[in-house]
Scaffold this motif. Structure first.
Motif, PDB file in Angstrom:
ATOM      1  N   LYS A   1       2.229   2.174  -3.343  1.00  0.00           N
ATOM      2  CA  LYS A   1       1.330   2.718  -4.320  1.00  0.00           C
ATOM      3  C   LYS A   1       0.661   4.058  -3.807  1.00  0.00           C
ATOM      4  O   LYS A   1      -0.331   4.501  -4.336  1.00  0.00           O
ATOM      5  CB  LYS A   1      -0.266   1.745  -4.340  1.00  0.00           C
TER       6      LYS A   1
ATOM      7  N   ASP B   1      -5.238  11.606   4.686  1.00  0.00           N
ATOM      8  CA  ASP B   1      -4.501  11.261   3.596  1.00  0.00           C
ATOM      9  C   ASP B   1      -3.160  11.906   3.322  1.00  0.00           C
ATOM     10  O   ASP B   1      -2.608  12.229   2.361  1.00  0.00           O
ATOM     11  CB  ASP B   1      -5.107  11.543   2.284  1.00  0.00           C
TER      12      ASP B   1
ATOM     13  N   ASP C   1      -1.182   4.680  -1.218  1.00  0.00           N
ATOM     14  CA  ASP C   1      -2.593   4.107  -0.815  1.00  0.00           C
ATOM     15  C   ASP C   1      -2.521   4.406   0.656  1.00  0.00           C
ATOM     16  O   ASP C   1      -2.748   3.820   1.501  1.00  0.00           O
ATOM     17  CB  ASP C   1      -2.904   2.879  -1.266  1.00  0.00           C
TER      18      ASP C   1
ATOM     19  N   LEU D   1       0.752  -1.096   0.045  1.00  0.00           N
ATOM     20  CA  LEU D   1       0.026  -0.119  -0.120  1.00  0.00           C
ATOM     21  C   LEU D   1       0.943   1.157   0.055  1.00  0.00           C
ATOM     22  O   LEU D   1       0.406   2.361  -0.613  1.00  0.00           O
ATOM     23  CB  LEU D   1      -0.900  -0.119   1.406  1.00  0.00           C
TER      24      LEU D   1
END
Length: 638
Positions: free
Chosen positions: A556, A595, A558, A553
């Motif tokens: 990526k 995020d 993410d 993750l």
């Protein structure tokens, strides 16, 4: 991620400066929000029963242990024996105030020790007035600084070149907490010597009756060995309260001489508490020399340490040390350890708090219909075990979508709803369930590892009735069930046929996992070894690959996916007392929550902790001795 090792030193340095500045800004924002809540009257206090030692251990000492160890500081806990009974008040705000003081003490202390004291100063119809002190050996304050240190945005070191950082709001928040709890704050300090920050808080006596302590060691001769006088004093006082006769030594060499003399005088020591790091002989070396001595009776030896050394327990075991206790040692931890080592049944203080609520639930609500919505199998296993003694009719589903589908077909007396789940989270599921006519008044309790005020407010706005922070404490869980089942309008009858769950068909578990606290797991599993084994099996089955998932993750970018895994790891770790993993997951989760990219340091720490759960190590339960052997062992100690 931009701070990975392949970056050159100059870029890494600049990125580290940006990261530190961002963290500093975030802490200022959080403190400003707290001040705003206080001044707008939205800073509400809770009224719950709690145990002071447990609150300080879980919400203060466990959180600052790493910082203190990194600076070589020793934390000492000195809680008056009069405060071992249950208290009633707001444990979260109490812990926040003490944590603000201890955090500052660590920040402004370069060497020496930090002592946390608590003792009653007044008792009246409205409860106890308790004084908490945090004493350090730091830089100290002059008279002018002492007069303004509790004002917002003030700091001990106000120069433009200060190196300590911080928002200057923590002490102002403490002043407001004290006012809300009918107390005061203050500081006594000498520049260059240290400071003593104090706060008085008014708390009521709790309603729960605690079981008597069962370690029968009255009259046993004990030796406390520590080079720090304050640490010796606190440990000696704890043992004296249990009825032991105490001698003290300030070094390993002095301890060995006293042991030899006591043996010659036919008054040998039965127990020795031995500090690990001391000038001259350290604890391991002292234990090694003790083994070479010709003694008619050898003391039962426990090592206490303020430092987290990976191989210490193994080294201690090789020298015949029976237990290693982390500082600050609390009286309940010391008592239960001695009770276990002498085969008495540990009377964990927390069991007293749950007894009254458990009895009421067992008598009043057999057959109550509960829905448990939880995607984490480890958490499900622990919660089902905690609820196994009440005759509840419990149904479980793994996400909010399944809970909503089930709610359209039948009702329950109460729902326990996790927040972070795949497909549909707990907030959305609750909003949709509340739209069903028959579900308007059925209690829904939120369960989440996020204990922030805004998370609680979000739960209530979605239509939930209450908010339980993970790891769910048994006494808090039972109290909430008792409160909301009484308010439920659903019909209660005998449990449906086959409603009680059958034990999962797990084979005997060959191993347990490193880095968890067996006492925390035992409490969550009702002290049933077979349940502890099943929980650990679930951890291995469902979390062994988390490190690899996180790697993929992160590669990526993410953040949302990484946040979900960190959140699940934090909840699982809290349930079984894996403090290192819980803290690492919490720090990473806070970065990924919005995020944002977690720093390389935070990511590496989480990955190290997550990988440590892949390999089981041998679990051997302590052999049970019969009562005659146990009595003989206690007689030998005295």
């Amino acid at each position: 991620m931009s701070q990975r090792p392949e970056q050159d030193a100059w870029n890494r340095g600049k990125l580290t400066q940006i990261t530190d500045a961002s963290r500093h800004l975030l802490s200022i924002i959080n403190n400003i929000l707290d001040i705003a809540r206080i001044e707008s009257g939205k800073f509400q206090l809770e009224e719950v029963d709690f145990l002071l030692e447990e609150v300080l251990t879980r919400s203060v000492f466990n959180l600052i242990a790493g910082q203190a160890t990194n600076k070589g500081l020793e934390i000492i806990s000195d809680i008056d024996p009069a405060l071992t009974s249950a208290l009633r008040g707001d444990p979260v705000r109490l812990a926040q105030a003490i944590l603000n003081y201890v955090g500052n003490a660590i920040k402004f202390t370069e060497h020496g020790r930090i002592m946390v004291r608590a003792y009653p100063v007044e008792e009246g119809p409205s409860g106890l007035l308790i004084r908490f002190e945090v004493n350090d050996t730091g830089i100290g304050l002059n008279r002018e600084q002492q007069q303004r240190v509790f004002d917002p945005f003030e700091q001990a070191d106000g120069s433009t070149t200060r190196k300590h950082g911080g928002s200057g709001l923590g002490l102002a928040i403490n002043r407001h907490i004290a006012e809300l709890m009918h107390g005061e704050v203050g500081v006594d300090s000498v520049p260059g010597v240290g400071s003593s920050f104090w706060i008085t808080l008014r708390l009521r006596k709790g309603d729960a009756c605690l079981p008597p302590r069962t370690a029968n060691l009255r009259g046993c001769h004990a030796l406390v060995v520590d080079d720090l006088p304050e640490a010796r004093m606190v440990l000696a006082r704890m043992l004296e309260v249990m009825g032991l006769r105490i001698d003290e030594a300030d070094s390993g060499e002095a301890a060995l001489e006293m042991i030899e003399k006591a043996n010659r005088d036919n008054d040998p020591f039965g127990i020795m508490l031995l500090d690990w790091r001391m000038p001259g002989l350290d604890g391991i070396q002292t234990a090694h020399r003790l083994n070479a001595m010709a003694l008619s009776r050898r003391p039962m030896t426990l090592i206490v340490t303020a430092y987290d050394e990976p191989d210490l327990k193994q080294k201690a075991k090789l020298e015949g040390v029976l237990a290693v206790l982390s500082k600050p040692v609390t009286s309940s931890t010391l008592h239960d350890t001695l009770a276990r080592l002498t085969d008495a049944e540990p009377a964990s203080l927390s069991t007293g708090l749950v007894s009254l609520a458990k009895q009421s639930l067992q008598l009043s609500y057999p057959g109550a219909r509960l829905l448990l919505v939880e995607d984490n199998p480890v958490n499900r296993e622990i919660l089902l075990e905690l609820l196994s003694d009440f005759g509840f009719d419990i149904e479980t589903v793994e996400n909010g979508r399944l809970a909503l589908e089930l709610a359209t077909r039948r009702t329950f007396d109460l729902v326990m709803m996790d927040m972070q789940m795949p497909e549909m989270d707990g907030l959305e599921a609750t909003r949709r369930i509340r739209q069903l006519p028959e579900w308007k008044s059925i209690p829904i309790l939120a369960m989440t590892a996020n204990a922030f005020a805004e998370d609680r407010e979000a739960c209530l706005e979605a239509g939930m009735n209450d908010h339980l922070a993970k790891p769910v404490e048994p006494e808090v869980l039972y109290g909430a069930l008792l409160k909301w089942l009484a308010a439920s309008e659903g019909r209660r009858g005998p449990p449906a046929a086959g409603a009680r769950r059958a034990a999962p068909p797990f084979p005997p578990v060959p191993g347990a996992l490193e880095h968890f606290d067996p006492e925390t797991l035992a409490l969550m599993a009702n002290r049933k070894p077979e349940v502890m084994q099943r929980v650990l099996q679930q951890v291995v089955l469902h979390h062994a690959a988390d490190a690899e998932r996180l790697d993929a993750l992160i590669a990526k970018h993410d953040c949302a996916g990484a946040f979900r895994i960190a959140h699940a790891l934090k909840g699982m770790a809290g349930q079984i007392g894996a403090a290192g993993l819980q803290q690492a997951a919490h720090e990473a989760e806070q970065s990924w929550r919005q995020d944002k990219v977690a720093t390389q340091e935070v990511t590496d720490r989480l990955m190290r902790c997550a990988r440590s759960w892949k390999t089981p190590t041998a679990l051997r339960s302590r052999p049970q001795r019969n009562s005659e052997q146990a009595c003989a062992k206690r007689r030998a100690l005295t």
